[in-house]
Design a protein around this motif. Structure first.
Motif, PDB file in Angstrom:
ATOM      1  N   GLU A 122       0.837  -1.204   0.000  1.00 15.76           N
ATOM      2  CA  GLU A 122       0.000   0.000   0.000  1.00 15.76           C
ATOM      3  C   GLU A 122       0.875   1.258   0.000  1.00 15.76           C
ATOM      4  O   GLU A 122       0.608   2.217  -0.718  1.00 15.76           O
ATOM      5  CB  GLU A 122      -0.925  -0.010   1.212  1.00 15.76           C
ATOM      6  N   ASN A 123       1.932   1.231   0.809  1.00 13.87           N
ATOM      7  CA  ASN A 123       2.849   2.375   0.847  1.00 13.87           C
ATOM      8  C   ASN A 123       3.494   2.605  -0.518  1.00 13.87           C
ATOM      9  O   ASN A 123       3.552   3.747  -1.002  1.00 13.87           O
ATOM     10  CB  ASN A 123       3.924   2.174   1.915  1.00 13.87           C
ATOM     11  N   LEU A 124       3.980   1.534  -1.135  1.00 11.98           N
ATOM     12  CA  LEU A 124       4.611   1.668  -2.449  1.00 11.98           C
ATOM     13  C   LEU A 124       3.621   2.152  -3.503  1.00 11.98           C
ATOM     14  O   LEU A 124       3.968   2.968  -4.365  1.00 11.98           O
ATOM     15  CB  LEU A 124       5.233   0.340  -2.879  1.00 11.98           C
ATOM     16  N   ALA A 125       2.398   1.658  -3.445  1.00  9.52           N
ATOM     17  CA  ALA A 125       1.392   2.051  -4.430  1.00  9.52           C
ATOM     18  C   ALA A 125       1.061   3.543  -4.335  1.00  9.52           C
ATOM     19  O   ALA A 125       0.715   4.169  -5.332  1.00  9.52           O
ATOM     20  CB  ALA A 125       0.124   1.222  -4.238  1.00  9.52           C
ATOM     21  N   ASN A 126       1.193   4.103  -3.145  1.00 12.07           N
ATOM     22  CA  ASN A 126       0.840   5.512  -2.936  1.00 12.07           C
ATOM     23  C   ASN A 126       2.045   6.440  -2.883  1.00 12.07           C
ATOM     24  O   ASN A 126       1.920   7.599  -2.500  1.00 12.07           O
ATOM     25  CB  ASN A 126       0.028   5.640  -1.643  1.00 12.07           C
ATOM     26  N   LYS A 127       3.214   5.938  -3.253  1.00  7.73           N
ATOM     27  CA  LYS A 127       4.448   6.706  -3.150  1.00  7.73           C
ATOM     28  C   LYS A 127       4.395   8.035  -3.894  1.00  7.73           C
ATOM     29  O   LYS A 127       4.992   9.018  -3.470  1.00  7.73           O
ATOM     30  CB  LYS A 127       5.632   5.880  -3.655  1.00  7.73           C
ATOM     31  N   ASP A 128       3.684   8.107  -4.977  1.00 11.40           N
ATOM     32  CA  ASP A 128       3.663   9.322  -5.799  1.00 11.40           C
ATOM     33  C   ASP A 128       2.340  10.082  -5.744  1.00 11.40           C
ATOM     34  O   ASP A 128       2.114  10.980  -6.551  1.00 11.40           O
ATOM     35  CB  ASP A 128       3.989   8.957  -7.256  1.00 11.40           C
ATOM     36  N   THR A 129       1.481   9.738  -4.797  1.00  9.76           N
ATOM     37  CA  THR A 129       0.211  10.453  -4.698  1.00  9.76           C
ATOM     38  C   THR A 129       0.434  11.808  -4.032  1.00  9.76           C
ATOM     39  O   THR A 129       1.383  12.012  -3.287  1.00  9.76           O
ATOM     40  CB  THR A 129      -0.837   9.651  -3.899  1.00  9.76           C
ATOM     41  N   THR A 130      -0.444  12.728  -4.310  1.00  9.41           N
ATOM     42  CA  THR A 130      -0.370  14.052  -3.690  1.00  9.41           C
ATOM     43  C   THR A 130      -1.691  14.334  -2.992  1.00  9.41           C
ATOM     44  O   THR A 130      -2.631  13.547  -3.071  1.00  9.41           O
ATOM     45  CB  THR A 130      -0.126  15.142  -4.755  1.00  9.41           C
ATOM     46  N   GLY A 131      -1.738  15.475  -2.328  1.00  8.99           N
ATOM     47  CA  GLY A 131      -2.991  15.892  -1.709  1.00  8.99           C
ATOM     48  C   GLY A 131      -4.015  16.238  -2.778  1.00  8.99           C
ATOM     49  O   GLY A 131      -3.720  16.225  -3.976  1.00  8.99           O
ATOM     50  N   LEU A 132      -5.209  16.577  -2.343  1.00 12.23           N
ATOM     51  CA  LEU A 132      -6.275  16.872  -3.303  1.00 12.23           C
ATOM     52  C   LEU A 132      -6.410  18.355  -3.614  1.00 12.23           C
ATOM     53  O   LEU A 132      -6.956  18.731  -4.648  1.00 12.23           O
ATOM     54  CB  LEU A 132      -7.611  16.335  -2.764  1.00 12.23           C
ATOM     55  N   THR A 133      -5.929  19.189  -2.709  1.00 12.32           N
ATOM     56  CA  THR A 133      -6.051  20.632  -2.878  1.00 12.32           C
ATOM     57  C   THR A 133      -4.681  21.275  -2.656  1.00 12.32           C
ATOM     58  O   THR A 133      -3.801  20.669  -2.040  1.00 12.32           O
ATOM     59  CB  THR A 133      -7.060  21.219  -1.882  1.00 12.32           C
ATOM     60  N   PRO A 134      -4.479  22.490  -3.142  1.00 17.67           N
ATOM     61  CA  PRO A 134      -3.182  23.155  -2.963  1.00 17.67           C
ATOM     62  C   PRO A 134      -2.754  23.207  -1.493  1.00 17.67           C
ATOM     63  O   PRO A 134      -3.538  23.606  -0.618  1.00 17.67           O
ATOM     64  CB  PRO A 134      -3.423  24.557  -3.524  1.00 17.67           C
ATOM     65  N   GLY A 135      -1.531  22.752  -1.237  1.00 19.30           N
ATOM     66  CA  GLY A 135      -0.976  22.785   0.114  1.00 19.30           C
ATOM     67  C   GLY A 135      -1.449  21.666   1.025  1.00 19.30           C
ATOM     68  O   GLY A 135      -1.001  21.555   2.164  1.00 19.30           O
ATOM     69  N   SER A 136      -2.355  20.802   0.551  1.00 21.73           N
ATOM     70  CA  SER A 136      -2.873  19.731   1.420  1.00 21.73           C
ATOM     71  C   SER A 136      -1.855  18.598   1.550  1.00 21.73           C
ATOM     72  O   SER A 136      -0.944  18.463   0.744  1.00 21.73           O
ATOM     73  CB  SER A 136      -4.202  19.190   0.889  1.00 21.73           C
ATOM     74  N   ASP A 137      -2.028  17.808   2.602  1.00 25.38           N
ATOM     75  CA  ASP A 137      -1.113  16.701   2.858  1.00 25.38           C
ATOM     76  C   ASP A 137      -1.360  15.544   1.889  1.00 25.38           C
ATOM     77  O   ASP A 137      -2.512  15.224   1.578  1.00 25.38           O
ATOM     78  CB  ASP A 137      -1.265  16.181   4.286  1.00 25.38           C
TER      79      ASP A 137
END
Length: 135
Positions: free
Chosen positions: A26-41
């Protein structure tokens, strides 16, 4: 000769190592994900901890997943002003996932799983040989 305890302990070990592998995947699959809005985690790395358990009936110690938590280390940032989730300065927060750490976790989970499987196979073989001797 109580081989069922050995098989149960090995099954516990295989179960928790499967969970460990799932968390790393799960960690590897999400390695390149970003937040949904500007500045979000972005995605936060998950961690897994185990705990010893005691079967009160047999007095045998086993293992279970204690908790799946989160790694609270800081996110890294990269400069990408064209990204829709970039902050006002053009930086995007990226997940706190290290490919190397996750690969090492998957290797350790694999080796531990295989060791438990091997123990289970040896126990089964010993049981079969004992039954054949009693015939």
């Amino acid at each position: 000769m109580d081989f069922s305890n050995t098989i149960g302990i090995s099954a516990d070990g295989m179960r928790v190592q499967s969970a460990r592998l799932r968390v790393a995947a799960e960690n590897l699959a999400n390695k390149d994900t970003t937040g949904l809005t500007p500045g979000s985690d972005p995605y936060r790395r998950k961690t897994i901890t185990f705990k010893e358990t005691l079967n009160r009936e047999t007095g045998v110690a086993g293992v279970k997943v204690q908790r799946i938590g989160q790694d609270n280390s800081a996110f890294e940032t990269k400069y990408d002003p064209s990204n829709p989730v970039a902050d006002a300065k053009g930086y995007v927060k990226t997940p706190n996932v290290s490919t190397m750490i996750e690969i090492m976790d998957t290797h350790e989970a694999q080796h531990s799983y295989e060791a438990n499987l091997n123990t289970m196979q040896i126990t089964r073989s010993m049981m079969t040989r004992t039954i054949n001797l009693m015939k």
